[in-house]
Motif scaffolding. Sequence first.
Motif, PDB file in Angstrom:
ATOM      1  N   TRP A 125       0.833  -1.204   0.000  1.00  0.00           N
ATOM      2  CA  TRP A 125       0.000   0.000   0.000  1.00  0.00           C
ATOM      3  C   TRP A 125       0.868   1.254   0.000  1.00  0.00           C
ATOM      4  CZ3 TRP A 125      -0.571   4.101   3.349  1.00  0.00           C
ATOM      5  CH2 TRP A 125      -1.745   4.855   3.252  1.00  0.00           C
ATOM      6  N   PHE A 126       1.912   1.246   0.830  1.00  0.00           N
ATOM      7  CA  PHE A 126       2.825   2.387   0.934  1.00  0.00           C
ATOM      8  C   PHE A 126       3.533   2.613  -0.405  1.00  0.00           C
ATOM      9  CE2 PHE A 126       7.003   4.196   2.238  1.00  0.00           C
ATOM     10  CZ  PHE A 126       6.549   5.358   2.833  1.00  0.00           C
ATOM     11  N   LYS A 127       3.915   1.541  -1.091  1.00  0.00           N
ATOM     12  CA  LYS A 127       4.572   1.682  -2.390  1.00  0.00           C
ATOM     13  C   LYS A 127       3.626   2.304  -3.412  1.00  0.00           C
ATOM     14  CE  LYS A 127       7.390  -1.397  -4.024  1.00  0.00           C
ATOM     15  NZ  LYS A 127       7.964  -2.697  -4.478  1.00  0.00           N
ATOM     16  N   ARG A 128       2.338   1.973  -3.328  1.00  0.00           N
ATOM     17  CA  ARG A 128       1.382   2.568  -4.266  1.00  0.00           C
ATOM     18  C   ARG A 128       1.164   4.054  -3.979  1.00  0.00           C
ATOM     19  NH1 ARG A 128      -1.186  -2.515  -3.366  1.00  0.00           N
ATOM     20  NH2 ARG A 128      -2.764  -1.594  -1.964  1.00  0.00           N
ATOM     21  N   LEU A 129       1.387   4.452  -2.732  1.00  0.00           N
ATOM     22  CA  LEU A 129       1.284   5.872  -2.375  1.00  0.00           C
ATOM     23  C   LEU A 129       2.570   6.635  -2.693  1.00  0.00           C
ATOM     24  CD1 LEU A 129      -0.486   8.074  -0.972  1.00  0.00           C
ATOM     25  CD2 LEU A 129       0.575   7.367   1.199  1.00  0.00           C
ATOM     26  N   SER A 130       3.677   5.921  -2.875  1.00  0.00           N
ATOM     27  CA  SER A 130       4.986   6.580  -2.984  1.00  0.00           C
ATOM     28  C   SER A 130       5.114   7.542  -4.167  1.00  0.00           C
ATOM     29  CB  SER A 130       6.106   5.531  -3.031  1.00  0.00           C
ATOM     30  OG  SER A 130       6.019   4.738  -4.190  1.00  0.00           O
ATOM     31  N   PRO A 131       4.455   7.343  -5.329  1.00  0.00           N
ATOM     32  CA  PRO A 131       4.571   8.375  -6.371  1.00  0.00           C
ATOM     33  C   PRO A 131       4.071   9.743  -5.922  1.00  0.00           C
ATOM     34  CG  PRO A 131       3.784   6.328  -7.332  1.00  0.00           C
ATOM     35  CD  PRO A 131       3.773   6.136  -5.839  1.00  0.00           C
ATOM     36  N   ALA A 132       2.978   9.766  -5.139  1.00  0.00           N
ATOM     37  CA  ALA A 132       2.479  11.048  -4.630  1.00  0.00           C
ATOM     38  C   ALA A 132       3.456  11.639  -3.621  1.00  0.00           C
ATOM     39  CB  ALA A 132       1.105  10.858  -3.984  1.00  0.00           C
ATOM     40  N   LEU A 133       4.008  10.797  -2.754  1.00  0.00           N
ATOM     41  CA  LEU A 133       4.989  11.272  -1.782  1.00  0.00           C
ATOM     42  C   LEU A 133       6.238  11.804  -2.490  1.00  0.00           C
ATOM     43  CD1 LEU A 133       4.682   8.315   0.758  1.00  0.00           C
ATOM     44  CD2 LEU A 133       3.743  10.611   1.033  1.00  0.00           C
ATOM     45  N   THR A 134       6.679  11.094  -3.521  1.00  0.00           N
ATOM     46  CA  THR A 134       7.847  11.527  -4.290  1.00  0.00           C
ATOM     47  C   THR A 134       7.587  12.874  -4.953  1.00  0.00           C
ATOM     48  OG1 THR A 134       8.525   9.243  -4.707  1.00  0.00           O
ATOM     49  CG2 THR A 134       9.376  10.915  -6.209  1.00  0.00           C
ATOM     50  N   SER A 135       6.395  13.043  -5.497  1.00  0.00           N
ATOM     51  CA  SER A 135       6.041  14.309  -6.143  1.00  0.00           C
ATOM     52  C   SER A 135       6.128  15.463  -5.156  1.00  0.00           C
ATOM     53  CB  SER A 135       4.625  14.211  -6.719  1.00  0.00           C
ATOM     54  OG  SER A 135       4.201  15.457  -7.224  1.00  0.00           O
TER      55      SER A 135
END
Length: 363
Positions: A166-176
């Motif tokens: 789940w965290f990996k799927r959220l990571s693009p937003a966090l990276t942005s």
Amino acid sequence: MPRADFAADPSADIFGKVLSCASPGAMCADVLEPVAEAIGAQSAVFLQFVSSPYDRYGIGSSRYIGGRPEAVDAYVDGLYRLDPVIQPAIHSLNEAGQKVPSVVSTSFEAPQFDDRYASVFLKPFDIGHVMALAVPMETEFDTQLSCLGFHRPYGDTPFLPEQFAWFKRLSPALTSVLHTLTCLETLEISRALIDIAGRQSGDLGYLVLDEDLVVRSANASGVALFGLAEPAHASILGEVKEGLLREPLTGCASRTFTPREREAPVAEVEVRGFRSGNDRQHYLVTSAGSPVRSSFEQASRAFGFTQRESEIARLIAAGRCNASLAGELGISFRTVENHLRAVYRKAKVGSRTQLISRLLAFA
């Protein structure tokens, strides 16, 4: 915010909350708190590692939520050098090739981890399990590694595989968000440098041309020196455009020439290429024969720079990051850092902004 449904993608609410973060000051409320609550983390931290000539990497911005804020102070004071999770990401910054974000989930209760790190940091601050995102990036001023870490105490349940997914799927937003914050900081540094140049060297003329050689920006001195208001010296700009049409500059290449006009108000003109945010080629045209050039040479002599150190300092003033310096000069990243240490020591400064201010002070 309730615990997440880890079998599903992160909700629109949490994506929206994360992506609303527009400053380091909002990091706790918009990123650390909602994500920590969703995955059941007891504490969370945002850390920004930045390159430095005095220390291979130091800590820039930091934010923390949880009951042990003193843990951040201990970590920042040097214990991060023992961290087996963050060290590979830091070392990768000096490696060639594309730098990509990394997402990790680790239980420090496993026996293979460094006992010293556990004894001096993890156990005293009750950190037993970590889920983290590390995002490397290069700016025009330095190399950075922005990190988000979420923690659970010793004896607690480790982060589950479905929580990690789940965290990996959220990571693009966090990276942005991390990229956005870094870009905003770089923009502020650029504005500060422009302000310094404007106050200390008001006679430096510049203008910006786009790839079609249309004037997109200029300061008052540039308007006067290059004939934008008075056509008396418009031939200088004509020479610049003629040269670029005949032999275009690509990337960050530069060229210096002496105007043919005898009564020209500048002794030399420098044209330097750069890429805009949308990757279009642009050109910065400056009056390279202005007092800024002579002030730079005076400062180099006053500080006792070697020829290579003077070249390094000049490229720093032009906005180059360490990796760009290494590539442009054909030397290693480590050699660049060694020269930077010498430049900073001789100029008695501790940052790029301070160095440029010191150089301009000779104008």
